[in-house]
Write a protein that holds these residues in place. Structure first.
Motif, PDB file in Angstrom:
ATOM      1  N   PRO A   3       0.815  -1.241   0.217  1.00 48.71           N
ATOM      2  CA  PRO A   3       0.265  -0.074  -0.115  1.00 48.71           C
ATOM      3  C   PRO A   3       0.918   1.230   0.000  1.00 48.71           C
ATOM      4  O   PRO A   3       0.319   2.439  -0.465  1.00 48.71           O
ATOM      5  CB  PRO A   3      -0.856  -0.201   1.524  1.00 48.71           C
ATOM      6  CG  PRO A   3      -1.084  -1.525   1.748  1.00 48.71           C
ATOM      7  CD  PRO A   3       0.425  -2.073   0.900  1.00 48.71           C
ATOM      8  N   GLU A   4       1.983   1.019   0.371  1.00 52.40           N
ATOM      9  CA  GLU A   4       2.873   2.268   0.480  1.00 52.40           C
ATOM     10  C   GLU A   4       3.385   2.637  -0.717  1.00 52.40           C
ATOM     11  O   GLU A   4       3.802   3.896  -1.015  1.00 52.40           O
ATOM     12  CB  GLU A   4       3.814   2.377   1.600  1.00 52.40           C
ATOM     13  CG  GLU A   4       3.633   1.762   2.854  1.00 52.40           C
ATOM     14  CD  GLU A   4       2.810   2.991   3.566  1.00 52.40           C
ATOM     15  OE1 GLU A   4       3.290   4.324   3.270  1.00 52.40           O
ATOM     16  OE2 GLU A   4       1.925   2.954   4.212  1.00 52.40           O
ATOM     17  N   PHE A  11      -3.375   1.064  -7.268  1.00 44.93           N
ATOM     18  CA  PHE A  11      -4.126   1.431  -6.331  1.00 44.93           C
ATOM     19  C   PHE A  11      -5.680   1.117  -6.942  1.00 44.93           C
ATOM     20  O   PHE A  11      -6.631   0.677  -6.185  1.00 44.93           O
ATOM     21  CB  PHE A  11      -3.920   2.908  -5.991  1.00 44.93           C
ATOM     22  CG  PHE A  11      -4.934   3.547  -5.000  1.00 44.93           C
ATOM     23  CD1 PHE A  11      -5.062   3.188  -3.683  1.00 44.93           C
ATOM     24  CD2 PHE A  11      -5.887   4.238  -5.531  1.00 44.93           C
ATOM     25  CE1 PHE A  11      -6.208   3.512  -2.784  1.00 44.93           C
ATOM     26  CE2 PHE A  11      -6.613   4.895  -4.410  1.00 44.93           C
ATOM     27  CZ  PHE A  11      -6.762   4.427  -3.175  1.00 44.93           C
ATOM     28  N   TRP A  20      -7.372  -4.294  -2.447  1.00 46.47           N
ATOM     29  CA  TRP A  20      -6.800  -3.140  -1.427  1.00 46.47           C
ATOM     30  C   TRP A  20      -7.357  -3.802  -0.054  1.00 46.47           C
ATOM     31  O   TRP A  20      -8.409  -3.763   0.239  1.00 46.47           O
ATOM     32  CB  TRP A  20      -7.249  -1.698  -1.916  1.00 46.47           C
ATOM     33  CG  TRP A  20      -6.625  -0.787  -1.038  1.00 46.47           C
ATOM     34  CD1 TRP A  20      -6.817  -0.121  -0.012  1.00 46.47           C
ATOM     35  CD2 TRP A  20      -5.247  -0.328  -1.558  1.00 46.47           C
ATOM     36  NE1 TRP A  20      -5.932   0.687   0.481  1.00 46.47           N
ATOM     37  CE2 TRP A  20      -4.834   0.593  -0.476  1.00 46.47           C
ATOM     38  CE3 TRP A  20      -4.303  -0.763  -2.670  1.00 46.47           C
ATOM     39  CZ2 TRP A  20      -3.571   1.295  -0.654  1.00 46.47           C
ATOM     40  CZ3 TRP A  20      -3.261   0.100  -2.782  1.00 46.47           C
ATOM     41  CH2 TRP A  20      -2.646   1.001  -1.817  1.00 46.47           C
ATOM     42  N   HIS A  24      -5.982  -0.307   5.029  1.00 49.40           N
ATOM     43  CA  HIS A  24      -5.360   0.661   4.547  1.00 49.40           C
ATOM     44  C   HIS A  24      -6.017   1.463   3.603  1.00 49.40           C
ATOM     45  O   HIS A  24      -5.453   2.001   2.580  1.00 49.40           O
ATOM     46  CB  HIS A  24      -4.218  -0.051   3.690  1.00 49.40           C
ATOM     47  CG  HIS A  24      -3.046  -0.719   4.582  1.00 49.40           C
ATOM     48  ND1 HIS A  24      -2.103  -0.090   5.076  1.00 49.40           N
ATOM     49  CD2 HIS A  24      -2.563  -2.091   4.604  1.00 49.40           C
ATOM     50  CE1 HIS A  24      -1.359  -0.907   5.955  1.00 49.40           C
ATOM     51  NE2 HIS A  24      -1.745  -2.092   5.662  1.00 49.40           N
ATOM     52  N   PHE A  25      -7.458   1.600   3.884  1.00 52.23           N
ATOM     53  CA  PHE A  25      -8.334   2.394   3.108  1.00 52.23           C
ATOM     54  C   PHE A  25      -8.883   3.343   4.063  1.00 52.23           C
ATOM     55  O   PHE A  25      -9.945   3.227   4.438  1.00 52.23           O
ATOM     56  CB  PHE A  25      -9.393   1.619   2.336  1.00 52.23           C
ATOM     57  CG  PHE A  25      -9.821   2.425   1.410  1.00 52.23           C
ATOM     58  CD1 PHE A  25      -9.243   2.928   0.099  1.00 52.23           C
ATOM     59  CD2 PHE A  25     -11.368   3.048   1.508  1.00 52.23           C
ATOM     60  CE1 PHE A  25     -10.000   3.542  -1.031  1.00 52.23           C
ATOM     61  CE2 PHE A  25     -11.915   3.594   0.395  1.00 52.23           C
ATOM     62  CZ  PHE A  25     -10.997   3.852  -0.684  1.00 52.23           C
ATOM     63  N   GLU A  29      -6.612   7.727   1.367  1.00 53.90           N
ATOM     64  CA  GLU A  29      -7.075   6.916   0.349  1.00 53.90           C
ATOM     65  C   GLU A  29      -8.491   7.249  -0.397  1.00 53.90           C
ATOM     66  O   GLU A  29      -8.621   7.162  -1.581  1.00 53.90           O
ATOM     67  CB  GLU A  29      -6.954   5.174   0.501  1.00 53.90           C
ATOM     68  CG  GLU A  29      -5.592   4.725   0.790  1.00 53.90           C
ATOM     69  CD  GLU A  29      -5.143   5.188   2.255  1.00 53.90           C
ATOM     70  OE1 GLU A  29      -3.861   5.132   2.489  1.00 53.90           O
ATOM     71  OE2 GLU A  29      -5.822   5.590   3.123  1.00 53.90           O
TER      72      GLU A  29
END
Length: 138
Positions: A3-4, A11, A20, A24-25, A29
């Motif tokens: 994700p980074e 993405f 995803w 991490h959303f 994001e």
């Protein structure tokens, strides 16, 4: 996928396919998704893509009730205005740095009372601001 370091296309593909990672959303994001769609498709089609993708993503992650129409539209208005100010700014990290206000997840409190945004009516359908107007958005 990391994700980074995910590219914009990676993405988008991962969010659109619900691959995803949900953890991490977050706010960043959501703003990135709006920036990408509004930039690539303009305000009308871009907004429809934002709405549809977030709704499908939330449903795929088992949280269909999490989508919030008023919050989505209000944030899209802010991202759209920033995008109009710096249309060629790339990558997203540079855009975000140039528009620090977009990092503030509490930005909508300038426009809405907490009770208004927490209401189920605002989650289901567009509700106009009750403190101050939002930036113009088609």
């Amino acid at each position: 996928m990391n994700p980074e370091t995910a590219s914009d296309d990676e993405f988008l593909a991962a969010v659109e396919s619900a691959e995803w990672p949900g953890e991490h959303f977050g706010h960043r994001e959501h703003v990135r998704l709006a920036w990408l769609y509004l930039r690539r498709h303009g305000p009308v089609e871009g907004y429809e893509r934002i709405r549809g993708t977030i709704q499908k993503y939330a449903t795929a992650l088992g949280a269909p009730g999490k989508y919030h129409e008023t919050v989505t539209r209000a944030w899209s208005a802010h991202v759209y205005v920033a995008l109009k100010e710096t249309p060629d700014l790339n990558p997203f990290s540079a855009f975000q740095e140039a528009h620090e206000g977009l990092r503030d997840s509490k930005l909508l409190s300038r426009h809405y009372r907490k009770e208004t945004l927490e209401a189920e009516a605002a989650r289901r359908a567009w509700v106009s601001p009750d403190i101050s107007p939002l930036p113009a958005f088609p």
